[in-house]
Design a protein around this motif. Structure first.
Motif, PDB file in Angstrom:
ATOM      1  N   ARG A 219     -56.677  24.773  26.413  1.00  0.00           N
ATOM      2  CA  ARG A 219     -56.056  23.640  25.912  1.00  0.00           C
ATOM      3  C   ARG A 219     -55.308  23.627  24.648  1.00  0.00           C
ATOM      4  O   ARG A 219     -54.413  22.982  24.158  1.00  0.00           O
ATOM      5  N   LYS A 220     -56.223  24.363  23.745  1.00  0.00           N
ATOM      6  CA  LYS A 220     -55.552  24.486  22.348  1.00  0.00           C
ATOM      7  C   LYS A 220     -54.338  25.454  22.427  1.00  0.00           C
ATOM      8  O   LYS A 220     -53.557  25.117  21.639  1.00  0.00           O
ATOM      9  N   THR A 221     -54.298  26.332  23.269  1.00  0.00           N
ATOM     10  CA  THR A 221     -53.003  27.236  23.369  1.00  0.00           C
ATOM     11  C   THR A 221     -51.975  26.320  23.900  1.00  0.00           C
ATOM     12  O   THR A 221     -50.696  26.339  23.144  1.00  0.00           O
ATOM     13  N   ALA A 222     -52.214  25.408  24.729  1.00  0.00           N
ATOM     14  CA  ALA A 222     -51.106  24.519  25.187  1.00  0.00           C
ATOM     15  C   ALA A 222     -50.546  23.429  24.242  1.00  0.00           C
ATOM     16  O   ALA A 222     -49.426  23.200  24.122  1.00  0.00           O
ATOM     17  N   GLU A 223     -51.753  22.933  23.388  1.00  0.00           N
ATOM     18  CA  GLU A 223     -51.207  22.016  22.265  1.00  0.00           C
ATOM     19  C   GLU A 223     -50.329  22.649  21.261  1.00  0.00           C
ATOM     20  O   GLU A 223     -49.742  22.259  20.897  1.00  0.00           O
ATOM     21  N   ASP A 224     -50.916  23.799  21.115  1.00  0.00           N
ATOM     22  CA  ASP A 224     -49.994  24.625  20.018  1.00  0.00           C
ATOM     23  C   ASP A 224     -48.383  24.934  20.454  1.00  0.00           C
ATOM     24  O   ASP A 224     -47.847  24.682  19.539  1.00  0.00           O
ATOM     25  N   ALA A 225     -48.434  25.096  21.883  1.00  0.00           N
ATOM     26  CA  ALA A 225     -47.124  25.358  22.389  1.00  0.00           C
ATOM     27  C   ALA A 225     -46.279  24.186  22.159  1.00  0.00           C
ATOM     28  O   ALA A 225     -45.236  24.094  21.913  1.00  0.00           O
ATOM     29  N   LEU A 226     -47.108  22.832  22.760  1.00  0.00           N
ATOM     30  CA  LEU A 226     -46.224  21.758  22.574  1.00  0.00           C
ATOM     31  C   LEU A 226     -45.895  21.278  21.235  1.00  0.00           C
ATOM     32  O   LEU A 226     -44.950  20.854  20.758  1.00  0.00           O
ATOM     33  N   LYS A 227     -47.027  21.785  20.307  1.00  0.00           N
ATOM     34  CA  LYS A 227     -46.503  21.224  18.552  1.00  0.00           C
ATOM     35  C   LYS A 227     -45.366  22.122  18.261  1.00  0.00           C
ATOM     36  O   LYS A 227     -44.663  21.620  17.533  1.00  0.00           O
TER      37      LYS A 227
ATOM     38  N   PRO B  17     -47.569  15.553  19.482  1.00  0.00           N
ATOM     39  CA  PRO B  17     -46.387  16.344  20.139  1.00  0.00           C
ATOM     40  C   PRO B  17     -45.605  15.928  21.293  1.00  0.00           C
ATOM     41  O   PRO B  17     -44.655  15.871  21.462  1.00  0.00           O
ATOM     42  N   GLN B  18     -46.538  15.493  22.474  1.00  0.00           N
ATOM     43  CA  GLN B  18     -45.802  15.236  23.831  1.00  0.00           C
ATOM     44  C   GLN B  18     -45.054  13.875  23.752  1.00  0.00           C
ATOM     45  O   GLN B  18     -43.979  13.976  24.245  1.00  0.00           O
ATOM     46  N   LYS B  19     -45.464  13.002  22.894  1.00  0.00           N
ATOM     47  CA  LYS B  19     -44.546  11.676  22.968  1.00  0.00           C
ATOM     48  C   LYS B  19     -43.545  12.015  22.046  1.00  0.00           C
ATOM     49  O   LYS B  19     -42.344  11.444  22.200  1.00  0.00           O
ATOM     50  N   LEU B  20     -43.620  12.777  20.988  1.00  0.00           N
ATOM     51  CA  LEU B  20     -42.593  13.049  20.061  1.00  0.00           C
ATOM     52  C   LEU B  20     -41.334  13.793  20.920  1.00  0.00           C
ATOM     53  O   LEU B  20     -40.324  13.430  20.667  1.00  0.00           O
ATOM     54  N   ILE B  21     -41.581  14.791  21.566  1.00  0.00           N
ATOM     55  CA  ILE B  21     -40.645  15.477  22.396  1.00  0.00           C
ATOM     56  C   ILE B  21     -39.977  14.373  23.337  1.00  0.00           C
ATOM     57  O   ILE B  21     -38.751  14.321  23.304  1.00  0.00           O
ATOM     58  N   LYS B  22     -40.634  13.456  24.079  1.00  0.00           N
ATOM     59  CA  LYS B  22     -40.252  12.680  24.815  1.00  0.00           C
ATOM     60  C   LYS B  22     -39.143  11.688  24.006  1.00  0.00           C
ATOM     61  O   LYS B  22     -37.973  11.328  24.362  1.00  0.00           O
ATOM     62  N   TRP B  23     -39.589  11.373  22.836  1.00  0.00           N
ATOM     63  CA  TRP B  23     -38.994  10.293  22.086  1.00  0.00           C
ATOM     64  C   TRP B  23     -37.647  11.110  21.376  1.00  0.00           C
ATOM     65  O   TRP B  23     -36.488  10.135  21.707  1.00  0.00           O
TER      66      TRP B  23
END
Length: 123
Positions: free
Chosen positions: A40-48, A71-77
């Motif tokens: 989960r931390k790896t996935a969150e770091d990749a999204l960030k 990060p997830q909402k920022l990418i979508k925005w």
């Protein structure tokens, strides 16, 4: 009190053993839990990292418009803002758009005033 033990009261060791057994069935081993947390931390770091890259691709004068989101909402925005053209430079139509730019102005220096006026009027 003797009746409580027979019915499965608090002091009944058989009842306590049952709770221990059912409790262990729902438990996740610590090693497995640590693996899932690491994933989960790896996935969150990749999204960030993706979100930061997208944020850096925005022109400097528009970066103050970007909200502070996860990060997830920022990418979508950012994707939606780019689709709507929020960060693109708009081309301003020049006022002289219809004026032909490749024509050279005529030289009127050798003409008399009457000839110059006659060239200015189209009939």
């Amino acid at each position: 009190m003797a009746e409580e033990k027979e019915k499965g009261g608090e002091g009944n060791p058989e009842k306590n053993e049952e709770h221990k057994d059912t409790g262990n069935v729902n438990m996740i081993p610590k090693v497995r839990l640590d693996q899932e947390i690491a994933k989960r931390k790896t996935a969150e770091d990749a999204l960030k990292e993706v979100a930061d890259t997208l944020k850096e691709s925005i022109p400097e004068e528009h970066r103050d418009l970007v909200p502070d989101l996860p990060p997830q909402k920022l990418i979508k925005w950012i994707q939606q803002a780019n689709a709507k053209g929020l960060f693109t430079q708009k081309q301003v139509d020049s006022l002289d758009k219809k004026r032909p730019g490749d024509k050279q102005p005529q030289d009127f220096s050798g003409l008399s005033p009457q000839q110059m006026m006659s060239r200015g009027y189209k009939t």
